[in-house]
Write a protein that holds these residues in place. Structure first.
Motif, PDB file in Angstrom:
ATOM      1  N   ARG A  38      -2.404 -22.023   2.628  1.00  0.00           N
ATOM      2  CA  ARG A  38      -2.063 -20.957   1.568  1.00  0.00           C
ATOM      3  C   ARG A  38      -3.157 -20.402   0.754  1.00  0.00           C
ATOM      4  NH1 ARG A  38       2.435 -22.191  -2.958  1.00  0.00           N
ATOM      5  NH2 ARG A  38       1.192 -20.947  -4.478  1.00  0.00           N
ATOM      6  N   ALA A  39      -4.165 -21.413   0.743  1.00  0.00           N
ATOM      7  CA  ALA A  39      -5.430 -20.793   0.097  1.00  0.00           C
ATOM      8  C   ALA A  39      -6.231 -20.065   0.898  1.00  0.00           C
ATOM      9  CB  ALA A  39      -6.236 -22.081  -0.593  1.00  0.00           C
ATOM     10  N   TRP A  40      -6.327 -20.376   2.093  1.00  0.00           N
ATOM     11  CA  TRP A  40      -7.260 -19.852   3.274  1.00  0.00           C
ATOM     12  C   TRP A  40      -6.577 -18.440   3.391  1.00  0.00           C
ATOM     13  CZ3 TRP A  40      -5.907 -18.078   7.879  1.00  0.00           C
ATOM     14  CH2 TRP A  40      -6.854 -17.595   8.826  1.00  0.00           C
ATOM     15  N   MET A  41      -5.146 -18.172   3.393  1.00  0.00           N
ATOM     16  CA  MET A  41      -4.775 -16.995   3.587  1.00  0.00           C
ATOM     17  C   MET A  41      -4.859 -15.834   2.551  1.00  0.00           C
ATOM     18  SD  MET A  41      -1.111 -18.081   5.184  1.00  0.00           S
ATOM     19  CE  MET A  41      -0.124 -16.198   4.949  1.00  0.00           C
ATOM     20  N   ALA A  42      -5.007 -16.441   1.280  1.00  0.00           N
ATOM     21  CA  ALA A  42      -5.389 -15.816   0.035  1.00  0.00           C
ATOM     22  C   ALA A  42      -6.671 -15.450  -0.141  1.00  0.00           C
ATOM     23  CB  ALA A  42      -4.506 -16.159  -1.152  1.00  0.00           C
ATOM     24  N   ARG A  43      -7.666 -16.139   0.538  1.00  0.00           N
ATOM     25  CA  ARG A  43      -9.215 -16.109   0.414  1.00  0.00           C
ATOM     26  C   ARG A  43      -9.710 -14.855   0.156  1.00  0.00           C
ATOM     27  NH1 ARG A  43      -8.503 -16.015   5.393  1.00  0.00           N
ATOM     28  NH2 ARG A  43      -9.966 -15.250   6.875  1.00  0.00           N
ATOM     29  N   ASP A  44      -9.285 -13.555   0.800  1.00  0.00           N
ATOM     30  CA  ASP A  44     -10.069 -12.522   0.506  1.00  0.00           C
ATOM     31  C   ASP A  44      -9.455 -11.323  -0.272  1.00  0.00           C
ATOM     32  OD1 ASP A  44     -11.948 -13.094   2.571  1.00  0.00           O
ATOM     33  OD2 ASP A  44     -10.608 -12.262   4.153  1.00  0.00           O
ATOM     34  N   MET A  45      -8.225 -11.940  -0.690  1.00  0.00           N
ATOM     35  CA  MET A  45      -7.535 -10.962  -1.561  1.00  0.00           C
ATOM     36  C   MET A  45      -8.234 -10.823  -3.160  1.00  0.00           C
ATOM     37  SD  MET A  45      -3.640 -12.219  -0.829  1.00  0.00           S
ATOM     38  CE  MET A  45      -2.867 -11.490  -2.007  1.00  0.00           C
ATOM     39  N   ALA A  46      -7.987  -9.605  -3.636  1.00  0.00           N
ATOM     40  CA  ALA A  46      -8.879  -9.371  -4.929  1.00  0.00           C
ATOM     41  C   ALA A  46      -8.188 -10.428  -6.032  1.00  0.00           C
ATOM     42  CB  ALA A  46      -8.216  -7.960  -5.360  1.00  0.00           C
ATOM     43  N   GLU A  47      -9.502 -10.560  -6.775  1.00  0.00           N
ATOM     44  CA  GLU A  47      -9.220 -11.631  -8.022  1.00  0.00           C
ATOM     45  C   GLU A  47     -10.206 -11.245  -9.082  1.00  0.00           C
ATOM     46  OE1 GLU A  47     -10.898 -15.455  -6.831  1.00  0.00           O
ATOM     47  OE2 GLU A  47     -12.215 -14.728  -5.586  1.00  0.00           O
ATOM     48  N   GLY A  48      -9.938 -11.678 -10.069  1.00  0.00           N
ATOM     49  CA  GLY A  48     -10.705 -11.228 -11.483  1.00  0.00           C
ATOM     50  C   GLY A  48      -9.925 -10.050 -12.071  1.00  0.00           C
ATOM     51  N   PRO A  49     -10.573  -8.977 -12.541  1.00  0.00           N
ATOM     52  CA  PRO A  49      -9.842  -7.796 -12.968  1.00  0.00           C
ATOM     53  C   PRO A  49      -9.146  -7.066 -11.951  1.00  0.00           C
ATOM     54  CG  PRO A  49     -12.340  -7.919 -13.617  1.00  0.00           C
ATOM     55  CD  PRO A  49     -11.944  -8.911 -12.752  1.00  0.00           C
ATOM     56  N   ALA A  50      -8.131  -6.770 -11.986  1.00  0.00           N
ATOM     57  CA  ALA A  50      -7.278  -5.917 -11.304  1.00  0.00           C
ATOM     58  C   ALA A  50      -7.671  -4.546 -10.726  1.00  0.00           C
ATOM     59  CB  ALA A  50      -5.697  -5.956 -11.669  1.00  0.00           C
ATOM     60  N   PRO A  51      -7.716  -4.036  -9.652  1.00  0.00           N
ATOM     61  CA  PRO A  51      -8.422  -2.553  -9.553  1.00  0.00           C
ATOM     62  C   PRO A  51      -7.403  -1.952 -10.017  1.00  0.00           C
ATOM     63  CG  PRO A  51      -8.771  -4.072  -7.485  1.00  0.00           C
ATOM     64  CD  PRO A  51      -7.762  -4.975  -8.222  1.00  0.00           C
ATOM     65  N   GLU A  52      -7.752  -0.856 -10.709  1.00  0.00           N
ATOM     66  CA  GLU A  52      -6.953   0.186 -11.369  1.00  0.00           C
ATOM     67  C   GLU A  52      -6.691   1.006 -10.358  1.00  0.00           C
ATOM     68  OE1 GLU A  52      -6.028   0.819 -14.740  1.00  0.00           O
ATOM     69  OE2 GLU A  52      -6.962  -1.107 -15.593  1.00  0.00           O
ATOM     70  N   PHE A  53      -5.587   1.801 -10.549  1.00  0.00           N
ATOM     71  CA  PHE A  53      -4.764   2.925  -9.525  1.00  0.00           C
ATOM     72  C   PHE A  53      -4.157   3.765 -10.200  1.00  0.00           C
ATOM     73  CE2 PHE A  53      -2.106  -0.583  -9.150  1.00  0.00           C
ATOM     74  CZ  PHE A  53      -0.746   0.255  -8.913  1.00  0.00           C
ATOM     75  N   GLU A  54      -3.891   4.915  -9.683  1.00  0.00           N
ATOM     76  CA  GLU A  54      -2.869   5.967 -10.307  1.00  0.00           C
ATOM     77  C   GLU A  54      -2.124   6.286  -9.206  1.00  0.00           C
ATOM     78  OE1 GLU A  54      -4.370   9.143 -12.747  1.00  0.00           O
ATOM     79  OE2 GLU A  54      -5.193   7.635 -13.980  1.00  0.00           O
ATOM     80  N   ALA A  55      -0.845   6.347  -9.095  1.00  0.00           N
ATOM     81  CA  ALA A  55      -0.042   6.861  -7.877  1.00  0.00           C
ATOM     82  C   ALA A  55       1.022   7.429  -8.256  1.00  0.00           C
ATOM     83  CB  ALA A  55       0.269   5.557  -6.986  1.00  0.00           C
ATOM     84  N   GLN A  56       1.988   7.662  -7.468  1.00  0.00           N
ATOM     85  CA  GLN A  56       3.368   8.335  -7.539  1.00  0.00           C
ATOM     86  C   GLN A  56       4.298   7.281  -6.945  1.00  0.00           C
ATOM     87  OE1 GLN A  56       3.822  12.306  -6.140  1.00  0.00           O
ATOM     88  NE2 GLN A  56       2.759  13.073  -7.870  1.00  0.00           N
ATOM     89  N   LEU A  57       5.599   7.105  -7.731  1.00  0.00           N
ATOM     90  CA  LEU A  57       6.584   6.585  -7.161  1.00  0.00           C
ATOM     91  C   LEU A  57       7.366   7.302  -6.300  1.00  0.00           C
ATOM     92  CD1 LEU A  57       7.884   4.854 -10.755  1.00  0.00           C
ATOM     93  CD2 LEU A  57       6.497   3.702  -8.905  1.00  0.00           C
ATOM     94  N   LEU A  58       8.404   6.743  -5.621  1.00  0.00           N
ATOM     95  CA  LEU A  58       9.019   7.523  -4.541  1.00  0.00           C
ATOM     96  C   LEU A  58       9.810   8.652  -5.169  1.00  0.00           C
ATOM     97  CD1 LEU A  58      10.509   4.621  -2.335  1.00  0.00           C
ATOM     98  CD2 LEU A  58       8.722   6.289  -1.681  1.00  0.00           C
ATOM     99  N   ASP A  59      10.167   8.259  -6.293  1.00  0.00           N
ATOM    100  CA  ASP A  59      10.749   9.886  -6.906  1.00  0.00           C
ATOM    101  C   ASP A  59       9.835  10.744  -7.727  1.00  0.00           C
ATOM    102  OD1 ASP A  59       9.811   8.803  -9.394  1.00  0.00           O
ATOM    103  OD2 ASP A  59      11.876   8.433 -10.114  1.00  0.00           O
TER     104      ASP A  59
END
Length: 179
Positions: A38-59
């Motif tokens: 489980r730790a190996w699978m998540a090894r490259d995923m972002a950690e620390g401050p979450a990357p900010e983003f702006e997007a649109q929902l499906l609606d």
């Protein structure tokens, strides 16, 4: 004349204590292997401050990570073609009834296709469509499902790739209030 064979001596049965110890060791070893994978699978995923983003929902409603700054939230990456995502989507919907949840449909086609999937499955969730995987790339998500819990300070306090048991998610969201 019949020939009799000598009986083989039978090994003594292990005691209950010895069997329990053996089971305990085997279960402990399986747990260590499970947690290591489980730790190996998540090894490259972002950690620390979450990357900010702006997007649109499906609606078409605009959404940003900053909209969830009041309390811990669950950011869940999934795909319409993912069987494990389908398995856990009902739990994600139930979790969203009491906690802030934002989902990202990764590489699942056009918005209309994702919306059709949601309607067919009778699911109501806030969904950002990520057809090219650009948002997923910002979080280093390489496979789905992938789940992040982000505390009210914008820090990623939990990340997991693969099936996430609902009780674990609820517990981690509760713990995120104090981390």
């Amino acid at each position: 004349m019949t020939e009799t064979r000598p009986e083989k001596p039978q090994a003594p049965k292990p005691s209950r204590r010895r069997r329990a110890l053996s089971w305990g060791i085997q279960i402990g070893l399986a747990l260590v292997i499970f947690l290591a994978v489980r730790a190996w699978m998540a090894r490259d995923m972002a950690e620390g401050p979450a990357p900010e983003f702006e997007a649109q929902l499906l609606d078409g409603t605009p959404v940003a990570l900053a909209d969830y700054a009041d309390e811990p939230m669950l950011l869940h990456f999934w795909a319409t073609w993912c069987p494990i995502c389908r398995l856990e989507e009902g739990e994600i919907v139930r979790l969203a009834q009491g906690h802030p949840v934002l989902t990202v449909a990764m590489q699942s086609g056009a918005p209309a296709e994702v919306l059709e999937h949601m309607n067919e499955r009778e699911r109501e969730l806030p969904v950002v469509n990520d057809p090219q995987g650009a948002l997923a790339a910002r979080y280093n998500v390489r496979g789905v499902p992938a789940t992040f819990i982000i505390n009210s300070d914008g820090e990623i306090v939990f990340r997991k790739q693969g099936y996430a048991p609902p009780l674990e998610l609820r517990l981690r969201l509760w713990l995120a209030r104090w981390l």
